[in-house]
Enzyme design. Structure first.
Site, short mmCIF file in Angstrom:
data_model
loop_
_atom_site.label_atom_id
_atom_site.label_comp_id
_atom_site.label_asym_id
_atom_site.label_seq_id
_atom_site.Cartn_x
_atom_site.Cartn_y
_atom_site.Cartn_z
N LYS A 175 6.83 12.33 13.93
CA LYS A 175 6.37 13.63 14.05
C LYS A 175 7.49 14.58 13.99
CE LYS A 175 3.51 16.16 17.09
NZ LYS A 175 2.76 16.45 18.44
N HIS A 194 -11.73 -11.27 -18.01
CA HIS A 194 -12.41 -10.04 -17.32
C HIS A 194 -13.09 -10.58 -16.03
CE1 HIS A 194 -11.36 -7.57 -20.52
NE2 HIS A 194 -12.01 -8.18 -21.33
#
Length: 527
Positions: free
Chosen positions: A140, A279
């Site tokens: 922070k 695929h």
């Protein structure tokens, strides 16, 4: 604009002390005083480095088996106060709080503890409290504190100190972002574990976290950005495999290889097995007396689609198998082992990636499957459903023969790993035709039959291998037409979940055609 940061005071508290002494010595060489806790402090002192204990800073000893040691204003004030805010500076001066410019914390190894199979209480004791609190406080206040969550962060900071004597705001912001991601992933692991311990299938809040394994060149398509993250789950597969050769895996490689190895895990290690994926769908799967026999049978199912596919094996590779597989262009081969001769064969194929795992995935093991949707995500258990012969219900006048029964279970296990709607034809432990991802079940049956006819043409067989095959349907037949299509392709036995309002009609059609049909009572949709 906030200036670059000089490191005058560093707080280090780490569970993994790899490289610690050397990094701390380099921080000292840049003028940083060291503060530390417990075992980290001892390791630094043993290395001959001057270090202050956090207990000296706070005036309180570590207590409660180390659960309380850094949760104190002298620590969090040093991390959080804004150096350019006069009121904050005055408060720090009044309460004798000195700034901390760098924090290095790698958290208690909670994820590794869970993965090791530790008991509940041991896992609880490996939940870090002070570490995440300090890191989040420092992040922070990123403009004034460098946050390091792993040894790579420290190395990056040291490199910048070596080059410039200070840390740029760009680096500080990047470290802060990484810190929140790391603590977020850590909390996600804890919350997910706790929910599992409590048998909560749908907790009020859910979080998923992972660590970057690989930045990818692009996603499914070149205009999409992508990256590969791992959760720490030790399940054998693409995320835990060792890549022995070939260029980096692509997004599609990773997706397809995962599908291939999950399918091969479904078949177990009892009989040599090969799955070829394209695929994310299998284009050929086979059991055989050996890997070469299984590979050739799987390839024959759909040799056109197999070009540029993924090959998964349930046995270690030897030279002979590698020679046969290398005859066809293949993107990835994944197997639970390979001998040196096999590796040498594949080394000549620079575009082939060879992945080695430490075993096969357990198809019945628990796990989570996630899928994003607009504005949210779906979570579900991994499909661990398993069917044995004892679970099947014969619903036709004719029961399957022993060979049909073996093939029905094989076809069912393959169908579980094919996109829905699907029909899988199989005979003698080999897929004869696979119809994947169709909008209707009759279309899936037609596509699978057409694939078998194409394979017949390629191989020069006198008839498609669907003659005398069995058929598996991942979900029930809503009408009899799909079953009739399977029968016309040559199927003699059917496996399906059952449960349609027209089951009686479908059963009657099977009896009229002389088919054997069994119900599983379990569906395997895959979307």
């Amino acid at each position: 604009m906030t200036a670059p940061l000089k490191i005058r005071r560093a707080l280090i508290s780490v569970s993994d002390k790899t490289g610690l002494a050397g990094q701390a010595a380099r921080l000292r060489s840049h003028g940083a005083d060291l503060i530390s806790t417990g075992g980290t402090s001892k390791a630094l002192k043993d290395a001959g480095l001057p270090v202050s204990d956090v207990a000296d800073l706070t005036g309180f000893p570590e207590m409660m088996d180390g659960r309380v040691k850094t949760l104190h204003p002298a620590v969090h004030g040093g991390l959080l106060f804004l150096r350019d805010n006069p009121a904050h500076v005055a408060d720090a001066r009044t309460h004798a709080i000195a700034p901390i410019d760098l924090i290095y914390v790698n958290l208690y190894p909670f994820e590794a503890t869970v993965a090791s199979g530790a008991d509940f209480e041991t896992c609880i004791e490996n939940i870090d409290i002070g570490g995440p609190a300090m890191l989040r406080a420092a992040a922070k206040n990123y403009a004034f504190v460098a946050c390091c969550t792993d040894t790579g962060d420290v190395d990056a900071v040291l490199a910048e100190l070596d080059a410039n004597g200070e840390i740029s705001q760009t680096t500080l912001r990047r470290l802060a972002a990484k810190t929140y991601a790391r603590t977020g992933a850590y909390d996600a692991a804890i919350s997910g574990w706790f929910a599992n311990q409590n048998d909560e299938t749908a907790p009020d809040w859910a979080a998923i976290g992972g660590r970057l394994k690989q930045s990818l060149r692009y996603g499914e398509n070149p205009h999409q950005k992508a990256a590969f993250y791992v959760t720490g789950d030790k399940r054998p597969g693409v995320a835990t495999a060792r890549q022995l050769q070939g260029k980096e895996l692509s997004y599609n490689n990773i997706n397809d290889t995962d599908a291939a190895y999950e399918l091969i895990g479904e078949l177990g290690a009892g009989t040599p097995a090969v799955a070829i994926i394209k695929h994310a769908n299998p284009c050929g799967v086979a059991l055989g007396t050996d890997i070469i026999t299984a590979y050739r049978a799987a390839l024959a199912c759909d040799p056109t689609s197999a070009f540029g596919g993924i090959v998964a094996l349930n046995r270690p590779l030897d030279e002979a198998a590698a020679m046969v597989i290398s005859e066809v262009f293949t993107e990835v081969v994944i197997a639970p082992g390979a001998d040196a001769a096999a590796e040498a064969v594949f080394a000549k194929k620079k575009n082939l990636r060879l992945l080695i795992t430490d075993g096969l995935p357990d198809p019945a093991a628990s796990g989570i499957f996630a899928k994003t949707v607009a504005g949210g995500f779906l979570l579900q258990d991994r499909d661990g459903g398993r069917i044995t012969a004892a679970d099947l219900k014969v619903v036709t006048r004719r029961a399957p023969t022993p060979q049909e029964l073996e093939d029905l279970i094989f076809a069912w296990r393959v169908a579980k790993h094919v996109k829905s709607n699907t029909i899988v034809y199989a005979k003698d432990g080999v897929t004869a035709g696979i119809g994947a991802g169709q909008m209707s079940r009759i279309d899936a049956a037609r596509v699978a039959a057409r694939k078998a006819e194409d394979a017949q043409g390629s191989a020069g067989w006198p008839a498609p291998r669907t003659r005398g095959c069995v058929a598996a349907s991942d979900a029930f037949f809503p009408f009899a037409d799909g079953l009739i299509q399977a029968a016309s392709a040559g199927a003699t036995a059917i496996i399906q979940p059952g449960g349609s309002i027209r089951d009686d009609e479908v059963i009657a059609a099977a009896d009229d055609a002389g088919l054997a049909m069994v119900f599983t009572g379990m569906r395997h949709f895959r979307h």
